[in-house]
Motif scaffolding. Structure first.
Motif, mmCIF file in Angstrom:
data_model
loop_
_atom_site.group_PDB
_atom_site.id
_atom_site.type_symbol
_atom_site.label_atom_id
_atom_site.label_comp_id
_atom_site.label_asym_id
_atom_site.label_seq_id
_atom_site.Cartn_x
_atom_site.Cartn_y
_atom_site.Cartn_z
ATOM 1 N N MET A 1 0.923 -1.144 -0.042
ATOM 2 C CA MET A 1 -0.020 0.017 -0.070
ATOM 3 C C MET A 1 0.826 1.286 -0.107
ATOM 4 N N SER A 2 0.605 2.237 -0.721
ATOM 5 C CA SER A 2 1.234 3.329 -0.809
ATOM 6 C C SER A 2 0.979 4.348 0.455
ATOM 7 N N GLN A 3 2.403 4.882 0.688
ATOM 8 C CA GLN A 3 2.303 5.681 2.142
ATOM 9 C C GLN A 3 1.721 6.898 1.834
ATOM 10 N N THR A 4 1.442 7.352 0.613
ATOM 11 C CA THR A 4 1.036 8.836 0.422
ATOM 12 C C THR A 4 -0.554 8.732 0.442
ATOM 13 N N LEU A 5 -1.289 9.699 1.283
ATOM 14 C CA LEU A 5 -2.483 9.676 1.420
ATOM 15 C C LEU A 5 -3.227 9.980 0.084
ATOM 16 N N THR A 6 -4.360 9.212 -0.236
ATOM 17 C CA THR A 6 -5.146 9.139 -1.578
ATOM 18 C C THR A 6 -6.380 9.328 -1.076
ATOM 19 N N TYR B 1 -3.416 6.705 10.160
ATOM 20 C CA TYR B 1 -3.476 5.307 9.835
ATOM 21 C C TYR B 1 -1.806 5.209 9.724
ATOM 22 N N TYR B 2 -1.676 3.895 9.560
ATOM 23 C CA TYR B 2 -0.349 3.290 9.374
ATOM 24 C C TYR B 2 -0.397 2.208 8.404
ATOM 25 N N PRO B 3 0.308 2.560 7.074
ATOM 26 C CA PRO B 3 0.493 1.509 6.111
ATOM 27 C C PRO B 3 1.179 0.366 6.404
ATOM 28 N N ILE B 4 1.081 -0.817 6.132
ATOM 29 C CA ILE B 4 1.881 -1.936 6.430
ATOM 30 C C ILE B 4 2.104 -2.294 5.060
ATOM 31 N N VAL B 5 3.645 -2.254 4.922
ATOM 32 C CA VAL B 5 4.216 -2.336 3.622
ATOM 33 C C VAL B 5 5.529 -3.649 3.852
ATOM 34 N N ILE C 1 -5.661 1.616 11.430
ATOM 35 C CA ILE C 1 -6.314 2.803 11.453
ATOM 36 C C ILE C 1 -6.750 3.167 12.841
ATOM 37 N N GLY C 2 -6.567 4.346 13.228
ATOM 38 C CA GLY C 2 -7.186 4.684 14.695
ATOM 39 C C GLY C 2 -7.724 6.028 14.767
ATOM 40 N N GLN C 3 -8.352 6.315 15.588
ATOM 41 C CA GLN C 3 -9.175 7.663 15.961
ATOM 42 C C GLN C 3 -8.910 8.156 17.126
ATOM 43 N N ALA C 4 -8.838 9.569 17.596
ATOM 44 C CA ALA C 4 -8.558 10.182 18.292
ATOM 45 C C ALA C 4 -9.040 11.647 18.585
ATOM 46 N N LYS D 1 0.043 8.145 10.533
ATOM 47 C CA LYS D 1 -0.111 9.532 9.976
ATOM 48 C C LYS D 1 -1.490 9.944 9.836
ATOM 49 N N MET D 2 -1.466 11.242 9.817
ATOM 50 C CA MET D 2 -2.902 11.766 9.846
ATOM 51 C C MET D 2 -3.564 11.455 8.423
ATOM 52 N N GLY D 3 -4.736 11.101 8.530
ATOM 53 C CA GLY D 3 -5.560 10.551 7.351
ATOM 54 C C GLY D 3 -6.364 11.978 7.191
ATOM 55 N N TYR D 4 -7.201 11.989 7.952
ATOM 56 C CA TYR D 4 -8.198 13.600 7.997
ATOM 57 C C TYR D 4 -8.614 13.945 9.485
ATOM 58 N N VAL D 5 -9.025 14.969 9.541
ATOM 59 C CA VAL D 5 -9.972 15.504 10.696
ATOM 60 C C VAL D 5 -11.108 15.323 10.210
#
Length: 268
Positions: free
Chosen positions: A1-6, A119-123, A238-241, A257-261
């Protein structure tokens, strides 16, 4: 999975949050006699969750709404109004446009909060360094321990411990769910929960007893759950806080990494 947010990753994050809460609510609903009065209804892509006996926003919320559901807003509002319950809408960036936000405002809803999704992409070369803090999986026989830490870490009264125990006992052993406890001097001091589905792992809850905070327990629990996701061949965690809470900072320290707020919209 790409580590860049899409946009694909954004959609995946939103789906994971929807999936774990839907499974939790289904499990509670499946208790004999449905004692919490859980109802689940879909309005297009929007998922409406309701509980008669649990008035907290997390159990009475609309997930997954996007611009296509503008015409269904009145039906959604009526679903909760007829049950004498205020509803909140969870709004994910890039999933809605100005028109839907205007419709919510015209109906008396306002932006009442923010919540961070990370999110934390597992590569292929993902390596998560585990802590030396002792962590073990919680069994159904220990659900009272989990419920005690859950309540005392979140400020709920001890009277709520049996209630929390019952609503989480049904998840212990349910496919996809894992409960962990972190020990401090051989005392159960912190807990973390995860849910896995379709190669996606969600960090669904975490809490530490107040007297054991600032000991690295939650960072250790995050690492352990990422490790579990890796060995079970998940592609992403994926986590939320709450925005810039200690939980948010712990996840970023580990490498998430932050995905979105996302924003929360609540009735006046």
């Amino acid at each position: 999975m790409s580590q860049t947010l899409t946009q694909e990753t954004v959609n995946l994050i939103e789906k994971s949050e929807r999936d774990y809460m839907l499974d939790r609510m289904k499990a509670i609903q499946e208790r004999p006699g449905n004692p919490e009065g859980v109802e689940i209804k879909s309005f297009g892509n929007a998922l409406a969750l309701y509980s008669e006996t649990m008035p907290w926003p997390a159990f009475n919320t609309v997930k997954g709404i996007n611009t296509n559901e503008i015409e269904l807003l009145d039906e959604i509002v009526e679903f909760y109004k007829s049950r004498k319950r205020k509803v909140q809408f969870e709004i994910v960036p890039s999933r809605v446009n100005q028109a839907l936000l205007q419709e919510l405002a015209q109906r008396g809803y306002y932006q009442s909060g923010f919540h961070t999704s990370l999110y934390y992409p597992i590569v292929d070369d993902s390596i998560i360094e585990l802590s030396d803090i002792r962590i073990r999986e919680i069994t159904a026989e220990e659900i009272q321990t989990y419920a005690t830490i859950h309540c005392r870490s979140t400020g709920l009264p001890d009277e709520g411990i049996p209630h929390v125990a019952q609503n989480n006992l049904i998840l212990c052993g349910r496919p996809g769910w894992k409960f962990f406890v972190a020990m401090k001097s051989d005392i159960p001091a912190a807990v973390g929960v995860m849910y896995m589905k379709d190669s996606v792992a969600s960090l669904t809850f975490a809490g530490t007893l107040p007297e054991y905070r600032n000991n690295g327990l939650q960072q250790a629990l995050i690492r352990r759950r990422i490790y579990e996701a890796t060995i079970t061949h998940c592609n992403i965690v994926i986590g939320q806080a709450g925005f810039l809470t200690q939980s948010h900072r712990n996840m970023e320290i580990i490498g998430m990494k932050m995905g979105y707020v996302r924003t929360t919209w609540t009735e006046l």
